[in-house]
Design a protein around this motif. Structure first.
Motif, PDB file in Angstrom:
ATOM      1  N   HIS A   8       0.863  -1.176   0.000  1.00 38.16           N
ATOM      2  CA  HIS A   8       0.000   0.000   0.000  1.00 38.16           C
ATOM      3  C   HIS A   8       0.898   1.224   0.000  1.00 38.16           C
ATOM      4  CE1 HIS A   8      -2.764  -2.989   1.920  1.00 38.16           C
ATOM      5  NE2 HIS A   8      -3.548  -2.489   0.981  1.00 38.16           N
ATOM      6  N   VAL A   9       0.549   2.243  -0.758  1.00 42.31           N
ATOM      7  CA  VAL A   9       1.336   3.463  -0.854  1.00 42.31           C
ATOM      8  C   VAL A   9       0.447   4.626  -0.422  1.00 42.31           C
ATOM      9  CG1 VAL A   9       2.595   4.987  -2.417  1.00 42.31           C
ATOM     10  CG2 VAL A   9       2.666   2.516  -2.780  1.00 42.31           C
ATOM     11  N   MET A  10       0.985   5.461   0.466  1.00 38.39           N
ATOM     12  CA  MET A  10       0.259   6.655   0.884  1.00 38.39           C
ATOM     13  C   MET A  10       0.795   7.847   0.097  1.00 38.39           C
ATOM     14  SD  MET A  10       0.114   6.170   5.035  1.00 38.39           S
ATOM     15  CE  MET A  10      -0.715   7.726   5.283  1.00 38.39           C
ATOM     16  N   LEU A  11      -0.077   8.535  -0.590  1.00 41.84           N
ATOM     17  CA  LEU A  11       0.281   9.739  -1.324  1.00 41.84           C
ATOM     18  C   LEU A  11      -0.261  10.922  -0.531  1.00 41.84           C
ATOM     19  CD1 LEU A  11      -0.718   8.466  -4.882  1.00 41.84           C
ATOM     20  CD2 LEU A  11       1.545   8.397  -3.805  1.00 41.84           C
ATOM     21  N   LEU A  12       0.658  11.736   0.006  1.00 40.86           N
ATOM     22  CA  LEU A  12       0.254  12.804   0.916  1.00 40.86           C
ATOM     23  C   LEU A  12       0.639  14.174   0.376  1.00 40.86           C
ATOM     24  CD1 LEU A  12       1.627  11.193   4.204  1.00 40.86           C
ATOM     25  CD2 LEU A  12      -0.699  11.066   3.323  1.00 40.86           C
ATOM     26  N   THR A  13      -0.144  15.173   0.753  1.00 40.33           N
ATOM     27  CA  THR A  13       0.262  16.554   0.483  1.00 40.33           C
ATOM     28  C   THR A  13       1.416  16.895   1.416  1.00 40.33           C
ATOM     29  OG1 THR A  13      -1.211  17.490   2.146  1.00 40.33           O
ATOM     30  CG2 THR A  13      -2.121  17.202  -0.107  1.00 40.33           C
ATOM     31  N   HIS A  14       2.152  17.937   1.101  1.00 44.61           N
ATOM     32  CA  HIS A  14       3.243  18.365   1.983  1.00 44.61           C
ATOM     33  C   HIS A  14       2.718  18.708   3.370  1.00 44.61           C
ATOM     34  CE1 HIS A  14       6.306  19.449  -1.404  1.00 44.61           C
ATOM     35  NE2 HIS A  14       5.860  18.211  -1.487  1.00 44.61           N
TER      36      HIS A  14
END
Length: 106
Positions: A8-14
């Motif tokens: 699973h990959v978490m794509l986060l804003t800064h």
């Protein structure tokens, strides 16, 4: 983002990332790690590289590597993180099927 049952990959804003750590976000001119993703075939490697380029990333930040038994392309996501899309056929590694050699050519 669910890549597989095990990945699973978490794509986060800064801003969201900053809630996890006080460490600075490195500039896109530096590299921390290369995250390798194993793909099912060469076409999937090309598709991942093209999708990155079409969605704010940078394709082929390193030269394409084609060793016959292994094929990979490196891309950078919009934050500059390096991802390697790769495909390998272990049975095609030179020497892999020689007597006394393991499946990866020992």
């Amino acid at each position: 983002m669910v890549w597989s049952e095990a990945i699973h990959v978490m794509l986060l804003t800064h801003d969201k990332w900053r809630t996890f750590t006080d460490r600075p976000i490195p500039p896109t001119t530096s590299s921390e790690v290369m995250l390798a993703i194993s793909c099912s075939n060469r076409e999937a490697v090309d598709a991942m590289n093209n999708a990155a380029a079409d969605n704010g990333g940078v394709a082929d930040i390193n030269p394409l590597q084609d060793l016959g038994f292994m094929y990979n392309r490196n891309l950078a996501d919009p934050d500059g993180h390096v991802w390697e899309a790769m495909w390998m056929d272990p049975t095609a590694i030179p020497g892999a099927n020689d007597e006394g050699q393991g499946s990866a050519g020992a």
